[in-house]
Design a protein around this motif. Structure first.
Motif, PDB file in Angstrom:
ATOM      1  N   TRP A  10       0.835  -1.196   0.000  1.00 20.05           N
ATOM      2  CA  TRP A  10       0.000   0.000   0.000  1.00 20.05           C
ATOM      3  C   TRP A  10       0.865   1.239   0.000  1.00 20.05           C
ATOM      4  O   TRP A  10       2.083   1.173   0.161  1.00 20.05           O
ATOM      5  N   ARG A  11       0.237   2.383  -0.209  1.00 22.74           N
ATOM      6  CA  ARG A  11       0.938   3.672  -0.307  1.00 22.74           C
ATOM      7  C   ARG A  11       0.268   4.674   0.619  1.00 22.74           C
ATOM      8  O   ARG A  11      -0.951   4.729   0.713  1.00 22.74           O
ATOM      9  N   ASN A  57       5.828   4.044   0.035  1.00 25.40           N
ATOM     10  CA  ASN A  57       5.326   2.741  -0.402  1.00 25.40           C
ATOM     11  C   ASN A  57       5.756   1.682   0.603  1.00 25.40           C
ATOM     12  O   ASN A  57       6.936   1.568   0.922  1.00 25.40           O
ATOM     13  N   TYR A  58       4.792   0.921   1.087  1.00 27.66           N
ATOM     14  CA  TYR A  58       5.060  -0.133   2.055  1.00 27.66           C
ATOM     15  C   TYR A  58       4.794  -1.478   1.413  1.00 27.66           C
ATOM     16  O   TYR A  58       3.811  -1.646   0.682  1.00 27.66           O
ATOM     17  N   ALA A  70       9.864  -0.022   3.478  1.00 31.39           N
ATOM     18  CA  ALA A  70       9.231   1.285   3.392  1.00 31.39           C
ATOM     19  C   ALA A  70      10.124   2.114   2.487  1.00 31.39           C
ATOM     20  O   ALA A  70      11.295   2.314   2.784  1.00 31.39           O
ATOM     21  N   SER A  71       9.572   2.600   1.366  1.00 30.21           N
ATOM     22  CA  SER A  71      10.422   3.305   0.410  1.00 30.21           C
ATOM     23  C   SER A  71       9.763   4.557  -0.142  1.00 30.21           C
ATOM     24  O   SER A  71       8.539   4.626  -0.272  1.00 30.21           O
ATOM     25  N   THR A  72      10.609   5.550  -0.420  1.00 27.55           N
ATOM     26  CA  THR A  72      10.200   6.755  -1.138  1.00 27.55           C
ATOM     27  C   THR A  72      11.090   6.835  -2.369  1.00 27.55           C
ATOM     28  O   THR A  72      11.915   5.944  -2.605  1.00 27.55           O
ATOM     29  N   ALA A  73      10.967   7.935  -3.110  1.00 33.22           N
ATOM     30  CA  ALA A  73      11.783   8.120  -4.301  1.00 33.22           C
ATOM     31  C   ALA A  73      13.261   8.300  -3.960  1.00 33.22           C
ATOM     32  O   ALA A  73      14.123   8.089  -4.813  1.00 33.22           O
ATOM     33  N   ILE A  74      13.569   8.667  -2.708  1.00 34.52           N
ATOM     34  CA  ILE A  74      14.972   8.931  -2.370  1.00 34.52           C
ATOM     35  C   ILE A  74      15.576   7.958  -1.364  1.00 34.52           C
ATOM     36  O   ILE A  74      16.737   8.112  -0.981  1.00 34.52           O
TER      37      ILE A  74
END
Length: 134
Positions: free
Chosen positions: A5-6, A60-61, A70-74
């Motif tokens: 999920w986001r 984004n999980y 757990a990630s983002t664009a950076i």
């Protein structure tokens, strides 16, 4: 994959977004006035943007049978379920910690997972995947 999920806090809380972006811009302007150069001003604004990236960028999980990410664009935080030693839930999410006892280091270790609109699913998945902790 078990669950994906986001959560995008800036989109969910637009009133706070204006304040955060204002703070980032003000930091850049103040650094420009202080140092008189664009490079330090850009670096200061970028550093603050990075520190606030969990709010500004979509997170984004992903839960798999072996790990949580757990990630983002950076950036990306990854933790194996076998390394989870403690679970702390609050109103917004759940902290998955590798520390056996609560500590001041908690803020710098583990992964904090925001529920978004999947509170029940996240709690159920965490309960099933961290049975070795409970």
């Amino acid at each position: 994959m078990i669950l994906r999920w986001r959560v995008h806090l800036a989109k969910e809380q637009p009133q706070k977004l204006a304040v955060v972006l204002g703070a980032v811009a003000a930091t850049g302007v103040l650094a420009l006035g202080w140092y008189g150069s664009l490079l330090p001003a850009a670096l200061m604004a970028f550093a603050l943007f990075g520190a606030l990236s969990d709010f500004l960028l979509p997170m984004n999980y992903t839960f798999t049978s072996t790990h949580v990410s757990a990630s983002t664009a950076i950036g990306k935080r990854l933790m194996a379920w076998k390394d989870v030693r403690n679970v702390y839930a609050d109103d917004q999410g759940v902290k998955l910690s590798p520390l056996a006892r609560h500590s001041r280091l908690e803020a710098y270790r583990g992964v904090y997972v925001r529920f978004g609109d999947k509170r029940a699913e996240v709690l159920e998945a965490v309960k099933g995947l961290t049975e070795h902790v409970l």
